[in-house]
Design an enzyme around this catalytic site. Structure first.
Site, short mmCIF file in Angstrom:
data_model
loop_
_atom_site.label_atom_id
_atom_site.label_comp_id
_atom_site.label_asym_id
_atom_site.label_seq_id
_atom_site.Cartn_x
_atom_site.Cartn_y
_atom_site.Cartn_z
N CYS A 158 0.80 -1.23 0.00
CA CYS A 158 0.00 0.00 0.00
C CYS A 158 0.84 1.28 0.00
O CYS A 158 0.29 2.38 -0.07
CB CYS A 158 -0.95 -0.01 1.19
SG CYS A 158 -1.98 -1.48 1.20
N HIS B 34 -2.56 8.02 5.87
CA HIS B 34 -2.83 6.71 5.26
C HIS B 34 -4.24 6.27 5.69
O HIS B 34 -5.00 5.79 4.87
CB HIS B 34 -1.78 5.70 5.71
CG HIS B 34 -1.82 4.40 4.98
ND1 HIS B 34 -1.79 4.34 3.59
CD2 HIS B 34 -1.90 3.12 5.41
CE1 HIS B 34 -1.84 3.07 3.22
NE2 HIS B 34 -1.93 2.31 4.29
N GLU C 82 -0.78 5.38 13.38
CA GLU C 82 -0.44 6.56 12.58
C GLU C 82 -0.63 7.83 13.38
O GLU C 82 0.14 8.78 13.24
CB GLU C 82 -1.27 6.60 11.29
CG GLU C 82 -0.77 7.66 10.33
CD GLU C 82 -1.48 7.66 8.98
OE1 GLU C 82 -1.06 8.44 8.10
OE2 GLU C 82 -2.44 6.89 8.80
N LYS D 175 -10.02 7.99 2.41
CA LYS D 175 -10.43 6.61 2.14
C LYS D 175 -11.91 6.37 2.48
O LYS D 175 -12.47 5.35 2.09
CB LYS D 175 -9.52 5.62 2.87
CG LYS D 175 -8.12 5.56 2.25
CD LYS D 175 -7.25 4.53 2.92
CE LYS D 175 -5.92 4.36 2.22
NZ LYS D 175 -5.01 5.50 2.34
N HIS E 233 -9.85 1.90 -0.02
CA HIS E 233 -8.40 1.76 0.00
C HIS E 233 -7.94 1.21 -1.35
O HIS E 233 -8.21 0.05 -1.67
CB HIS E 233 -7.99 0.84 1.15
CG HIS E 233 -6.52 0.81 1.40
ND1 HIS E 233 -5.61 1.50 0.63
CD2 HIS E 233 -5.79 0.16 2.36
CE1 HIS E 233 -4.39 1.28 1.09
NE2 HIS E 233 -4.47 0.48 2.14
N PHE F 153 1.99 -3.28 3.97
CA PHE F 153 2.33 -4.57 4.54
C PHE F 153 3.82 -4.86 4.27
O PHE F 153 4.34 -4.54 3.20
CB PHE F 153 1.49 -5.69 3.92
CG PHE F 153 0.07 -5.75 4.42
CD1 PHE F 153 -0.37 -4.98 5.48
CD2 PHE F 153 -0.85 -6.59 3.80
CE1 PHE F 153 -1.68 -5.04 5.93
CE2 PHE F 153 -2.16 -6.67 4.24
CZ PHE F 153 -2.58 -5.89 5.31
#
Length: 412
Positions: free
Chosen positions: A163, A302, A313, A334, A339, A398
């Site tokens: 991502c 994010h 975050e 998002k 996403h 990830f």
């Protein structure tokens, strides 16, 4: 001597718009692009919602033969790249195409193609597997196909960091121009992984929201958040060396001034405790931009709507910005588009450039329940009119991949 890098073109196809204008209008109108899954029969899945590109017909953009030979991820990439390239005004008359690169990423590549061809192999035998299987499936092909479509012959690469992929692509494109290797780079990301095996994989690792209400599924920083919603689309930017852009009279959206990338070296899916890896990426970007934390007006987070990401975050932003974190505006878009995995950073960088241009901060839509763990100014629900001079965009992938870029209002 380090060269300055500016953004001169934007292109997008998203769950809320077929181009940048439609998509940005959707953000301002607080449009939610999340609906029932239609790309496959999800009857037996816990997940019922996704964020698809609506009413998409490949034949509107490609002839039938070409459409059949391009995975959906490459189709989206080419569509967005064409828009960005046209927006930039770059031509063979004003630019050396041998010094135009393509740094376009995808987190997964042609997942739907992989699924379809594996089914063919299993059901009909190896002789029936398409000779186009590999060229359609591999993750570098969106970049390669853009280069072919536009005829640009500089460096062409695809950075795969889940991502964080397209934010890494933008950051590396910025560095490549900054140090003189290319004059122009087409950069960003694309993703089209909404298929039965894609949803199954994320669902079984408990990453997705099982909400059935479109307005309560992707709810970043909300206490009731329960997972992310899969989206698809592409976001492409044209990065250009400043003098090259000025010489040809280009419109300049913003300047790219900072980039930071780090690794958590902690876990394959969970962020490092207290978001320390993300914090280091932000600090590196701030240092690279040669600014103070308090100069950052807005952060496009994010903000995936998973419990761990949003809490970590938040801590990362506090660590990186210190006291300035109490005043900085933070939001996640998002809630609008889901996403987009490897394409997320590309689309979100476009939102950052438009925020600078239009003096508008995108809101975190569908926010209801305050979470004490996420106690930043997350610009809840309503667009905020505010002059925005310095913007940061974060992407966390990830594998512990972290990337942050900083855009600044262009000034001579």
């Amino acid at each position: 001597m380090e060269r300055r890098v500016v953004i001169t073109g934007l292109g997008a196809i998203t769950p809320i718009g077929k181009n940048v204008e439609e998509t940005w209008k959707g953000i301002q109108e607080k449009k939610c692009g999340i609906n029932k899954i239609t790309l496959f029969d999800a009857t037996n899945y816990k997940t019922s919602l996704d964020a698809e590109v609506k009413e998409y017909e490949a034949e509107q953009y490609f002839d039938k033969k070409q459409a059949k030979r391009l995975d959906r991820s490459s189709q989206f990439a080419i569509i967005a790249a064409r828009e960005a390239f046209q927006d930039s005004g770059i031509t063979q008359e004003n630019t050396d195409f041998e010094r135009v690169g393509v740094f376009v990423s995808s987190g997964i590549g042609g997942l739907k193609t992989i699924q379809e061809q594996c089914e063919t192999n299993y059901e009909k035998g190896n002789n029936r597997v398409s000779p186009m299987f590999i060229p359609m499936a591999i993750a570098n092909m969106p970049a390669g196909n853009i280069a072919i479509d536009l005829g640009v012959k500089g460096e062409s690469i695809s950075i795969v960091t889940a991502c964080a992929s397209s934010t890494h692509a933008i950051g590396e494109a910025y560095k490549t121009i900054k140090y003189g290797s290319e004059d122009v780079i087409v950069t960003g990301g694309t993703e089209a992984s909404i298929c039965s095996v894609g949803i199954a994989g994320f669902e079984n690792m408990k990453a997705l929201s099982y909400a059935t209400d479109s307005n309560r599924a992707s709810i970043p920083f909300d206490k009731e958040r329960s997972g992310f919603v899969m989206g698809e689309g592409a976001g492409i930017l044209i990065l250009e060396e400043l003098e090259h852009a000025v010489k040809r009279g280009a419109k300049i959206y913003a300047e790219v001034v900072g980039y930071g990338a780090t690794s958590d070296a902690y876990h394959i899916t969970s962020p490092a405790p207290e978001g320390e890896g993300g914090a280091r990426a932000m600090k590196r970007a701030i240092e690279d931009a040669n600014i103070k934390p308090e100069e950052i007006d807005y952060i496009n987070a994010h903000g995936t709507s998973t419990h761990l990401n949003d809490a970590c975050e938040t801590m990362a932003i506090k660590t990186a910005l210190g006291e300035a974190s109490k005043k900085v505006m933070v939001s996640s878009t998002k809630g609008n588009i889901g996403h987009l995995l490897g394409a997320a950073g590309g689309v979100e960088a476009i939102f950052c450039a438009k925020a600078i241009e239009d003096k508008i901060v995108p809101p975190t839509i569908n926010y209801q329940e305050k979470d004490e763990e996420c106690d930043l100014d997350i610009v809840p629900n309503e667009v905020r009119k505010s002059e925005v001079k310095v913007v940061m965009s974060n992407s966390l992938g990830f594998g512990g991949h972290n990337a942050s870029i900083i855009l600044k209002k262009y000034e001579n």
